[in-house]
Each structure stands twice: as C-alpha cells, then as structure tokens.
Design a protein around this motif. Structure first.
Motif, mmCIF file in Angstrom:
data_model
loop_
_atom_site.group_PDB
_atom_site.id
_atom_site.type_symbol
_atom_site.label_atom_id
_atom_site.label_comp_id
_atom_site.label_asym_id
_atom_site.label_seq_id
_atom_site.Cartn_x
_atom_site.Cartn_y
_atom_site.Cartn_z
ATOM 1 N N GLY A 188 0.829 -1.190 0.000
ATOM 2 C CA GLY A 188 0.000 0.000 0.000
ATOM 3 C C GLY A 188 0.867 1.245 0.000
ATOM 4 O O GLY A 188 2.104 1.170 -0.013
ATOM 5 N N ALA A 189 0.227 2.398 0.047
ATOM 6 C CA ALA A 189 0.950 3.665 -0.064
ATOM 7 C C ALA A 189 1.975 3.837 1.052
ATOM 8 O O ALA A 189 3.095 4.294 0.814
ATOM 9 N N GLU A 190 1.591 3.488 2.282
ATOM 10 C CA GLU A 190 2.498 3.706 3.413
ATOM 11 C C GLU A 190 3.759 2.846 3.286
ATOM 12 O O GLU A 190 4.871 3.315 3.539
ATOM 13 N N ALA A 191 3.592 1.585 2.899
ATOM 14 C CA ALA A 191 4.740 0.693 2.739
ATOM 15 C C ALA A 191 5.646 1.172 1.608
ATOM 16 O O ALA A 191 6.876 1.132 1.722
ATOM 17 N N LEU A 192 5.054 1.637 0.519
ATOM 18 C CA LEU A 192 5.854 2.161 -0.595
ATOM 19 C C LEU A 192 6.608 3.420 -0.187
ATOM 20 O O LEU A 192 7.792 3.583 -0.489
ATOM 21 N N GLU A 193 5.905 4.304 0.512
ATOM 22 C CA GLU A 193 6.506 5.591 0.889
ATOM 23 C C GLU A 193 7.757 5.394 1.732
ATOM 24 O O GLU A 193 8.792 6.023 1.481
ATOM 25 N N TYR A 194 7.674 4.516 2.721
ATOM 26 C CA TYR A 194 8.839 4.329 3.584
ATOM 27 C C TYR A 194 10.039 3.837 2.779
ATOM 28 O O TYR A 194 11.157 4.355 2.924
ATOM 29 N N ARG A 195 9.849 2.867 1.921
ATOM 30 C CA ARG A 195 10.954 2.278 1.170
ATOM 31 C C ARG A 195 11.520 3.251 0.136
ATOM 32 O O ARG A 195 12.726 3.310 -0.073
ATOM 33 N N LEU A 196 10.650 4.021 -0.496
ATOM 34 C CA LEU A 196 11.117 5.002 -1.471
ATOM 35 C C LEU A 196 11.897 6.126 -0.788
ATOM 36 O O LEU A 196 12.927 6.588 -1.288
ATOM 37 N N GLN A 197 11.407 6.562 0.367
ATOM 38 C CA GLN A 197 12.104 7.620 1.103
ATOM 39 C C GLN A 197 13.436 7.127 1.656
ATOM 40 O O GLN A 197 14.468 7.789 1.522
ATOM 41 N N ASP A 198 13.414 5.964 2.278
ATOM 42 C CA ASP A 198 14.614 5.443 2.929
ATOM 43 C C ASP A 198 15.725 5.160 1.915
ATOM 44 O O ASP A 198 16.895 5.421 2.177
ATOM 45 N N SER A 199 15.364 4.645 0.752
ATOM 46 C CA SER A 199 16.352 4.284 -0.275
ATOM 47 C C SER A 199 16.811 5.480 -1.090
ATOM 48 O O SER A 199 17.876 5.435 -1.716
ATOM 49 N N GLY A 200 15.989 6.531 -1.129
ATOM 50 C CA GLY A 200 16.288 7.659 -1.998
ATOM 51 C C GLY A 200 16.186 7.291 -3.463
ATOM 52 O O GLY A 200 16.936 7.802 -4.304
ATOM 53 N N ALA A 201 15.245 6.423 -3.799
ATOM 54 C CA ALA A 201 15.061 5.983 -5.187
ATOM 55 C C ALA A 201 14.805 7.183 -6.096
ATOM 56 O O ALA A 201 14.005 8.059 -5.775
ATOM 57 N N VAL A 202 15.484 7.208 -7.247
ATOM 58 C CA VAL A 202 15.379 8.356 -8.150
ATOM 59 C C VAL A 202 14.347 8.147 -9.254
ATOM 60 O O VAL A 202 13.919 9.106 -9.891
ATOM 61 N N LEU A 203 13.958 6.882 -9.467
ATOM 62 C CA LEU A 203 12.996 6.592 -10.527
ATOM 63 C C LEU A 203 12.280 5.303 -10.181
ATOM 64 O O LEU A 203 12.850 4.427 -9.526
ATOM 65 N N ALA A 204 11.020 5.199 -10.615
ATOM 66 C CA ALA A 204 10.242 3.980 -10.394
ATOM 67 C C ALA A 204 9.700 3.477 -11.725
ATOM 68 O O ALA A 204 9.271 4.269 -12.567
ATOM 69 N N ILE A 205 9.754 2.172 -11.905
ATOM 70 C CA ILE A 205 9.143 1.506 -13.054
ATOM 71 C C ILE A 205 7.986 0.700 -12.495
ATOM 72 O O ILE A 205 8.203 -0.231 -11.711
ATOM 73 N N ALA A 206 6.767 1.077 -12.856
ATOM 74 C CA ALA A 206 5.616 0.511 -12.161
ATOM 75 C C ALA A 206 4.491 0.127 -13.108
ATOM 76 O O ALA A 206 4.286 0.768 -14.145
ATOM 77 N N ALA A 207 3.770 -0.907 -12.732
ATOM 78 C CA ALA A 207 2.551 -1.278 -13.441
ATOM 79 C C ALA A 207 1.481 -0.238 -13.161
ATOM 80 O O ALA A 207 1.471 0.398 -12.093
ATOM 81 N N CYS A 208 0.566 -0.068 -14.109
ATOM 82 C CA CYS A 208 -0.447 0.974 -13.931
ATOM 83 C C CYS A 208 -1.307 0.721 -12.696
ATOM 84 O O CYS A 208 -1.822 1.662 -12.092
ATOM 85 N N GLU A 209 -1.431 -0.566 -12.278
ATOM 86 C CA GLU A 209 -2.213 -0.869 -11.089
ATOM 87 C C GLU A 209 -1.592 -0.269 -9.822
ATOM 88 O O GLU A 209 -2.285 -0.020 -8.839
#
Length: 559
Positions: free
Chosen positions: A112-133
């Motif tokens: 969900g959004a909260e789980a994604l947010e923590y990992r994206l923030q913590d890693s400092g990911a610069v780009l995401a490749i994601a399914a439209c879902e």
C-alpha cells in the motif's frame, strides 16, 4: 535411494568469483550473443494475453531501457524501484538497471501507499518503473519522496506530465547499449526485509551474491554442474514458480538463476490456483519448479492423481516453512518428484537444503549446508553447539576452505548498527533456532525472535503494530502468529484500546481495513483480540512470547 555424495561434493567444491562480474551480462548478454533466438520468457496472464520472448528480444528491450534511464539522469549506484508483477518488462528492468551499474529495488505490487513511501524515502530511489495498477499509490506518495524524479508506467492507463509510458520511453531509444563494467563487490539489488521491531531494513545485495546462490539452485533442482561458470544445464529445462519476483524467493531462487543458465522461465501474471498451477506446468512443459508448502498443500488436497496431467516435472524445491510428512509423501508418491526443502534469508540466501539426486533427504529436516557454505548451530557467544542441542542457525563468512562466501549481503542500507548486530565474529545469525545431527542435518525449532511465516510470507510484527498504532482507537498493539492448519499461521493482533473506544465487530473491521489500505494484504490481522494490557517486561518491552504461547495453548486445547 540416492548415493550420499555430500562430503565428496563439499570437499571438492571451490568458489570461482571473478573480480569483474555483472548480473546483466551473466543472465542475458552472453546468451543474446550466442543464442539470441533461445526462449527466455514465456508470458501468460489471467487476461488471456500470451507471448514468448527470446534472449535477443530481452537484450534489445533492456538496451533501450538503459538508454532511457540514462536520459532521465539515472547513474551508477542510483536506486531504481521496480513495482511490477511477473512479466517480460520486469526481467527487462532488472537487466537494464544492472547494465548501467544502478541498484534495482524490487517492491511488491501488494504494498500500500504507506509501505511504498517508507521504502522510497529510505532508499532515496530516483525513478520507479511501475505497473499501472500500482500508480494510484505511487501518485499518493510521490510528493513526499523528493528524490523520486519520474515514474515509467507499464500498461494501458492515462499518465500525467510527471510520468512516462513504458512503450514511449523505449521506442525513443536505440536498441544498442554498451554496458558498464562492475566489480563482483558492487551493489546490485536492494531488498527490504521486515523485522520484529521498527521499520523494515534494506538488505544491499552485491553482484557476486548471484554466484553464491547457484550451488543451492543446482542442488535443489537436481541440476548438475557445481562450477558456477560451467554453463552445462538440462537442454530442455523450463522453470516456473508462483513466487513474486519482487522478493528474494522469486528473484534470486527463480528468475535470475534460470536466466543465468540460459533457460526459459514462465511468467504468470495472475492469482495462484491449483488448477492454474497444473495447467501452466502441463502447457509449458515445466521441468523444474519452486512451490511454497502452502501451494503444495492446496495442490495435494485438490488433486490426488496429479500424474494424469501429463507433467514433465523432474525436480521441485520448496521453502518458506516446513513441508511436513504428508506433503513430502504426496510429492514423492503421487507427483513422482521428491521435494527438496531449502532454507535461506535475503541477507544470505540458498544456504541450506536437500538434493534428492546427490544425497538422501531426511523428511522433515531443513537439510544440510549446500556446497560452498559453512553453516552451524551456535550459542549466544558464537560457539558451535554440539549435535542435538538447540541453538541459532548461523552462516560463516568463510567456507570450509577459508574462502569468502560470495552469498553474503553487503549490509543494511544506512544502518550500520543493524549490520553489526547481525554478526557474531564471522558468524551471521539467521534468527532461526535449530538442532543438528552428527552429519550436519538441521532440524528447525522455531524463531529466535518474533518474525513468523504465514502462508509462506515472512511477517514482521513491528510494521503492522506501527500501522495499528496510527489508528485513533489503538493505544497499544502486539502482533503474533496464531497456529493454523492450512497456512501454518495467521496474523493475529492483540489491541489495547484508547479511551473512549469500544472493542466491537465494527472496530475489528475498521482496523483490518486500516492495515489493508496501508500495508500488503497478507499483513492485515485476520483476527483481533482486545485486551486490557499487554504483557510487558520490567524495561517496558512487549512480551510477544507470552502471547504466542497463549495462542499455541488455545490451539492445542481446541485440537
């Protein structure tokens, strides 16, 4: 029964880890040059869409994506999130990211959004490749992830100015690309693992870790050739596993090792069902597979005569929880393929298990250390425990010949303290308790901490408890496993209510929905019990062990 060649294999095996190594070259580049038309991905989906992709097609698509990533400013060492199910584009993303020396960060579609947010923030990911879902959840958190510059969207859905359709991104680029050189020690993959307390930790996996996984892979799949750079392989092998490619089990136990040996893997984009499992294995001539015990249990109950499907299955690996005698017997007698159990962790994967073709297995055991790995049961001080005595399973940083084991992670992302705590001298602790036989066979005894498995998923109570605590009705919470005959365990939450709230059925549903909306579906508590106070230590720590024992006693009384 197979001849026991265990000691012979261990004694003769030597690691061959070159100074320069790149997963993209090992898993695609060399095959695209030598056998470009060989099948790499057999794609199938619930929507009825099917396609076959060759190694040449995989390489050309990866080249285009590598160019596109560079044009977006992605550079060596940058983290790139991959939020995709099993499909061709997922494999393309991994090859493309490795080609530019960046770090792939697979994330589950179930987050969900909260789980994604923590990992994206913590890693400092610069780009995401994601399914439209996955796009709605990513859009919700993108503004709070300042490092995230762009999202590449796979699938048919409207995009905004900050997003780029996958096909548009690739079609604008050349199909040629010169891959960067990487060292075996360079970081390649960042996978977040759940812990008992606090937030998930990012395990940073080096390029060489794939080599470290190979002895376990070839042994558990009865797939001969213990030299990692000997490309010998079953010429007709086809692999399949329902394991999510966003997790270590799907990525390091299925996708990457299959591609390393130049063979095709089936990518099924859809829900698991017993009928579909038999259908896929029959339709694609699957010869080698990795199936969770939960899946095998369901297949056993649904199909007493599996051989009628005309399967070509020759080897089967299972991991995540104990297989048990009933499933072991069904695989051996009804399916005709004795199952090889395996044990490992994200931090050091594929280290213990069985190989029916090379050494006899003891049903119910974890198996023995795979060639190249030194595994023991140790006590609190790091001393090896004698046979029959319970201790913690640990993997040594060096093999029996004193050579560094390439399977090890580099450390936890931005968490040196947690990395140090994982080790006692050269022993890396797993947190799992076991006892050993005199021949090194390990017998699982349980978790040393509070992480548990439910339906094959590794559940860290800390993240769920933190999520529950954000609900205004919750004053405190503890999450423990509740024994369950079908799934091994269910997620159960004990909740202390905040003043002014009543613990009724409506609140149970509200709390379950609260967790579902923020974390993965398998993490929400299937049962919630309201309690006046949680059992605590004198230092203020929740005694989850007391609650676990309560659930075990209740289950025993019911049985």
């Amino acid at each position: 029964m197979a001849e026991d060649r265990y000691e012979q294999l261990h004694g003769a095996f030597r690691w061959q880890v070159p100074a320069d190594f790149n997963i993209a070259e090992a898993c695609c580049g060399r095959w695209a040059r030598d056998t470009p038309d060989a099948p790499a991905i057999y794609f199938d989906s619930e929507s009825g869409c099917r396609a076959h992709y060759s190694y040449g097609q995989l390489q050309r698509a990866a080249n285009r994506l590598s160019n596109a990533l560079l044009n977006q400013g992605v550079r060596r060492g940058h983290r790139v999130a991959i939020v995709l199910p099993q499909r061709f584009e997922t494999a393309v993303a991994h090859i493309a990211i490795q080609q530019i020396g960046a770090v792939a960060m697979p994330l589950s579609m179930l987050f969900g959004a909260e789980a994604l947010e923590y990992r994206l923030q913590d890693s400092g990911a610069v780009l995401a490749i994601a399914a439209c879902e996955a796009l709605p959840a990513l859009r919700e958190v993108k503004a709070r992830c300042p490092a995230l510059r762009r999202i590449f969207v796979v699938g048919e859905c409207p995009v905004d100015c900050d997003e780029m359709p996958w096909m548009e991104a690739l079609q604008a680029e050349e199909a040629r690309f010169k891959a960067v050189g990487t060292k075996a020690e360079d970081p390649a993959i960042l996978i977040y693992t759940s812990g008992t307390t606090g937030n998930p930790k990012g395990a940073l996996i080096p390029q060489r870790a794939l080599i470290g996984n190979l002895t376990g892979f070839v042994a558990s799949q009865n797939w001969f050739g213990f030299d990692p750079f000997d490309a010998s392989k079953p010429s007709d092998a086809v692999f399949w596993s329902p394991a999510d490619w966003a997790w270590t089990g799907g990525l390091m136990d299925a996708l990457l090792p299959t591609l390393y040996f130049g063979r095709p893997i089936v990518a099924w984009q859809g829900r698991f069902s017993t009928a579909k499992a038999f259908e896929l294995m029959a339709a694609y001539g699957v010869t080698h597979a990795f199936l969770f015990p939960t899946a095998l249990k369901a297949m056993m109950k649904a199909e007493p005569r599996p051989k009628r499907h005309g399967l070509k299955l020759r080897a089967l690996m299972s991991a995540g929880e104990a297989v048990g005698d009933a499933v072991f017997s069904w695989c051996r007698d009804a399916l005709g393929v004795p199952v090889n159990e395996m044990f490992g962790q994200t931090e050091m994967n594929y280290v213990v298990g069985n190989c029916q073709a090379l050494w006899p297995a003891k049903p119910g055991s974890m198996g023995r250390a795979y060639p190249g790995h030194r595994v023991a049961v140790i006590d609190d001080e790091g001393r090896e425990s004698p046979p029959g005595e319970t201790g913690e399973v640990a993997v040594n940083a060096y093999d029996r010949h004193g050579v560094p084991d390439p399977v090890f992670f580099l450390g936890y992302w931005n968490n040196e303290a947690a990395t140090k705590a994982k080790f006692t001298g050269d022993w890396c602790r797993t947190g799992d308790l076991a006892r050993s036989d005199r021949d090194g066979t390990l017998w699982y005894e349980g978790r040393a901490d509070d992480v548990f498995k439910a339906a094959g998923y590794r559940i860290g109570p800390g993240e769920i408890e933190n999520c529950l605590l954000k609900h205004p009705a919750v004053a405190n919470a503890a999450v423990v496993p509740k024994p369950d005959a079908e799934r091994g365990a269910l997620v159960k939450a004990y909740v202390v209510l905040a003043d002014g709230h009543a613990g009724d059925a409506a609140l149970v549903e509200a709390l379950q929905a609260h967790v579902k909306a923020r974390l993965a579906p398998y993490e929400y508590p299937k049962e919630i019990e309201f309690i006046d106070a949680l059992p605590m230590t004198t230092t203020g720590k929740v005694q989850r062990r007391v609650l676990r024992l309560r659930e075990q006693e209740r289950a025993a009384a019911t049985a």
